[in-house]
Write an enzyme that holds these catalytic residues in place. Structure first.
Site, PDB file in Angstrom:
ATOM      1  CG  ASP A  21     125.132  87.699  88.333  1.00  0.00           C
ATOM      2  OD1 ASP A  21     126.018  87.024  87.775  1.00  0.00           O
ATOM      3  OD2 ASP A  21     124.226  88.297  87.717  1.00  0.00           O
ATOM      4  CG  ASP A  24     128.432  85.177  90.915  1.00  0.00           C
ATOM      5  OD1 ASP A  24     128.926  84.099  90.520  1.00  0.00           O
ATOM      6  OD2 ASP A  24     127.528  85.763  90.302  1.00  0.00           O
ATOM      7  N   GLY A  25     131.619  85.206  90.655  1.00  0.00           N
ATOM      8  CA  GLY A  25     132.601  85.688  89.700  1.00  0.00           C
ATOM      9  C   GLY A  25     131.953  85.789  88.342  1.00  0.00           C
ATOM     10  CG  ASP A  54     126.832  81.262  91.115  1.00  0.00           C
ATOM     11  OD1 ASP A  54     128.082  81.222  91.151  1.00  0.00           O
ATOM     12  OD2 ASP A  54     126.214  82.164  90.515  1.00  0.00           O
ATOM     13  CD  GLU A  84     131.946  81.848  90.678  1.00  0.00           C
ATOM     14  OE1 GLU A  84     131.737  81.980  91.905  1.00  0.00           O
ATOM     15  OE2 GLU A  84     131.053  81.958  89.832  1.00  0.00           O
ATOM     16  CG  HIS A 130     121.874  83.868  86.624  1.00  0.00           C
ATOM     17  ND1 HIS A 130     122.320  85.172  86.649  1.00  0.00           N
ATOM     18  CD2 HIS A 130     122.948  83.114  86.273  1.00  0.00           C
ATOM     19  CE1 HIS A 130     123.606  85.200  86.306  1.00  0.00           C
ATOM     20  NE2 HIS A 130     124.009  83.973  86.076  1.00  0.00           N
TER      21      HIS A 130
END
Length: 151
Positions: A136, A9-10, A71, A49, A126
């Site tokens: 995240d 994740d970023g 994501d 990301e 999320h």
């Protein structure tokens, strides 16, 4: 069976702005879990990301079978929808006749993907998916630290 599962994740506070990235690597043969994270003072969410994926893929053995969970549709689709092949074929020019953004990172990613057997999986962000939520959290924490000048 996969050699590794990688979750990435970023995050970016402002886009561009202070950014963070995180990756979780699971070595499936021994069940070992590693967390990697970092950030930059001024960047974009897409670069973060990509940096998460690059960093994680650099940590595994070449020739590995990897399930990569993200994501980011941007990251996944570049490889699963043929964007990468088209960009290279067109001299790193998009269908809109503009230079491909983040070419430096795409080239690194392409080399790492080609050195391994990587399958991409999109997960909704999320949405309570444990490893994605952890990435995240770590990425946002890094972005916050850079924004506050703690790094």
């Amino acid at each position: 069976m996969s050699d590794y599962e990688i979750y990435t994740d970023g995050s970016c506070l402002g886009n561009p702005g202070a950014g963070g990235w995180a990756a979780i690597i699971i070595d499936c043969s021994i069940g070992e879990i590693s967390e990697l994270h970092g950030g930059e003072k001024y960047t974009t969410n897409n670069r973060m990301e990509m940096t998460a994926a690059i960093t994680a893929l650099n940590k595994i053995s070449t020739g590995s079978t990897v399930e990569l969970y993200t994501d980011s549709q941007y990251l996944k689709n570049a490889f699963t929808n043929g964007w990468m092949a088209k960009w290279k074929r067109n001299g790193w020019i998009t269908a809109a006749k503009k230079p491909v953004l983040n070419q430096d990172l795409w080239i690194k990613l392409d080399n790492l993907i080609n050195a391994n057997n990587v399958s991409f999986h999109w997960v909704k962000g999320h949405a309570g998916f444990n490893y994605n939520e952890r990435c995240d959290f770590l990425a946002r924490q890094e972005a916050t630290n850079f924004k506050l000048g703690r790094n």
